[in-house]
Design a protein around this motif. Structure first.
Motif, PDB file in Angstrom:
ATOM      1  N   UNK A 108     -24.305  55.273 -16.235  1.00 19.44           N
ATOM      2  CA  UNK A 108     -25.098  56.508 -16.603  1.00 19.44           C
ATOM      3  C   UNK A 108     -25.964  56.318 -17.728  1.00 19.44           C
ATOM      4  N   UNK A 109     -25.489  55.901 -18.685  1.00 19.06           N
ATOM      5  CA  UNK A 109     -26.342  55.571 -19.930  1.00 19.06           C
ATOM      6  C   UNK A 109     -27.432  54.574 -19.838  1.00 19.06           C
ATOM      7  N   UNK A 110     -27.389  53.611 -18.912  1.00 15.55           N
ATOM      8  CA  UNK A 110     -28.481  52.849 -18.804  1.00 15.55           C
ATOM      9  C   UNK A 110     -29.507  53.418 -17.841  1.00 15.55           C
ATOM     10  N   UNK A 111     -29.161  54.400 -16.993  1.00 16.25           N
ATOM     11  CA  UNK A 111     -30.038  55.418 -16.318  1.00 16.25           C
ATOM     12  C   UNK A 111     -30.672  56.403 -17.002  1.00 16.25           C
ATOM     13  N   UNK A 112     -30.125  57.171 -18.059  1.00 21.79           N
ATOM     14  CA  UNK A 112     -30.620  57.914 -18.820  1.00 21.79           C
ATOM     15  C   UNK A 112     -31.650  57.280 -19.866  1.00 21.79           C
ATOM     16  N   UNK A 113     -31.306  56.068 -20.317  1.00 22.14           N
ATOM     17  CA  UNK A 113     -32.222  55.496 -21.164  1.00 22.14           C
ATOM     18  C   UNK A 113     -33.655  55.109 -20.483  1.00 22.14           C
ATOM     19  N   UNK A 114     -33.656  54.645 -19.135  1.00 24.63           N
ATOM     20  CA  UNK A 114     -34.621  54.507 -18.334  1.00 24.63           C
ATOM     21  C   UNK A 114     -35.421  55.904 -18.259  1.00 24.63           C
ATOM     22  N   UNK A 115     -34.797  56.749 -17.813  1.00 26.81           N
ATOM     23  CA  UNK A 115     -35.637  58.034 -17.529  1.00 26.81           C
ATOM     24  C   UNK A 115     -36.288  58.322 -19.117  1.00 26.81           C
ATOM     25  N   UNK A 121     -43.311  57.672 -22.118  1.00 24.37           N
ATOM     26  CA  UNK A 121     -44.509  57.119 -21.583  1.00 24.37           C
ATOM     27  C   UNK A 121     -45.390  57.828 -21.039  1.00 24.37           C
ATOM     28  N   UNK A 122     -45.017  58.817 -20.059  1.00 27.04           N
ATOM     29  CA  UNK A 122     -45.751  59.853 -19.464  1.00 27.04           C
ATOM     30  C   UNK A 122     -46.247  60.808 -20.615  1.00 27.04           C
ATOM     31  N   UNK A 127     -50.814  62.552 -23.842  1.00 25.83           N
ATOM     32  CA  UNK A 127     -51.574  62.970 -25.051  1.00 25.83           C
ATOM     33  C   UNK A 127     -52.607  62.133 -25.060  1.00 25.83           C
ATOM     34  N   UNK A 128     -52.805  60.919 -24.839  1.00 25.17           N
ATOM     35  CA  UNK A 128     -53.765  60.013 -24.811  1.00 25.17           C
ATOM     36  C   UNK A 128     -55.131  60.633 -23.931  1.00 25.17           C
ATOM     37  N   UNK A 129     -54.397  61.051 -22.644  1.00 26.86           N
ATOM     38  CA  UNK A 129     -55.669  61.590 -21.814  1.00 26.86           C
ATOM     39  C   UNK A 129     -56.413  63.074 -22.391  1.00 26.86           C
TER      40      UNK A 129
END
Length: 145
Positions: A108-115, A121-122, A127-129
């Motif tokens: 669960x921790x690994x999945x939360x870090x990926x999310x 990133x999004x 912000x860049x756009x």
């Protein structure tokens, strides 16, 4: 010498100065608390100060009757082995359960870090756009009167 309450050899023997009975210290103290200060054998009033400690050498408790023969000793060893194996089994079950819970928590921790990484990133891409789109946007027209 046996305790007047438990009929066993006391580990910390005390004797009553009033009745002369021998007691295990912890047992007589509990009995006095529960009976309101009355001797459990004679029923007369007895205070903790009336109990005199006995100085005796460390006595070896006699073996139980089952331990006096080879079959009895084998039975005692088998019972001890069974108890040890039951404890080991329950310990292994608790270990496996804790290991499974830890694996689930780590997943669960690994999945939360990926999310979180994907959302950051999004956000940065958005912000860049937005900063690229603002200079290219036409200026608002002046209001005419």
């Amino acid at each position: 010498m046996f305790c007047a309450i438990s009929n066993t050899t006391p580990e910390v023997p005390v004797v009553s100065s009033k009745s002369g009975h021998l007691f295990e210290k912890s047992l007589i103290e509990k009995a006095l608390e529960s009976s309101g200060g009355r001797c459990p054998v004679t029923g007369e009033l007895l205070a903790a100060s009336d109990l005199l400690p006995l100085k005796v050498g460390a006595s070896v408790k006699p073996r139980p009757a089952a331990a006096t023969s080879i079959p009895g000793m084998l039975s005692l060893f088998q019972n001890e082995w069974d108890a040890l194996m039951l404890e080991l089994y329950s310990t292994k079950q608790a270990h496996d359960s804790a290991r499974q819970e830890l694996g689930h928590a780590l997943y669960q921790h690994d999945a939360a870090c990926r999310v979180i990484a994907r959302l950051i990133k999004e956000r940065d891409d958005a912000r860049r756009a937005l900063t690229e789109a603002q200079p290219a946007a036409p200026a608002p027209a002046a209001a005419t009167t």
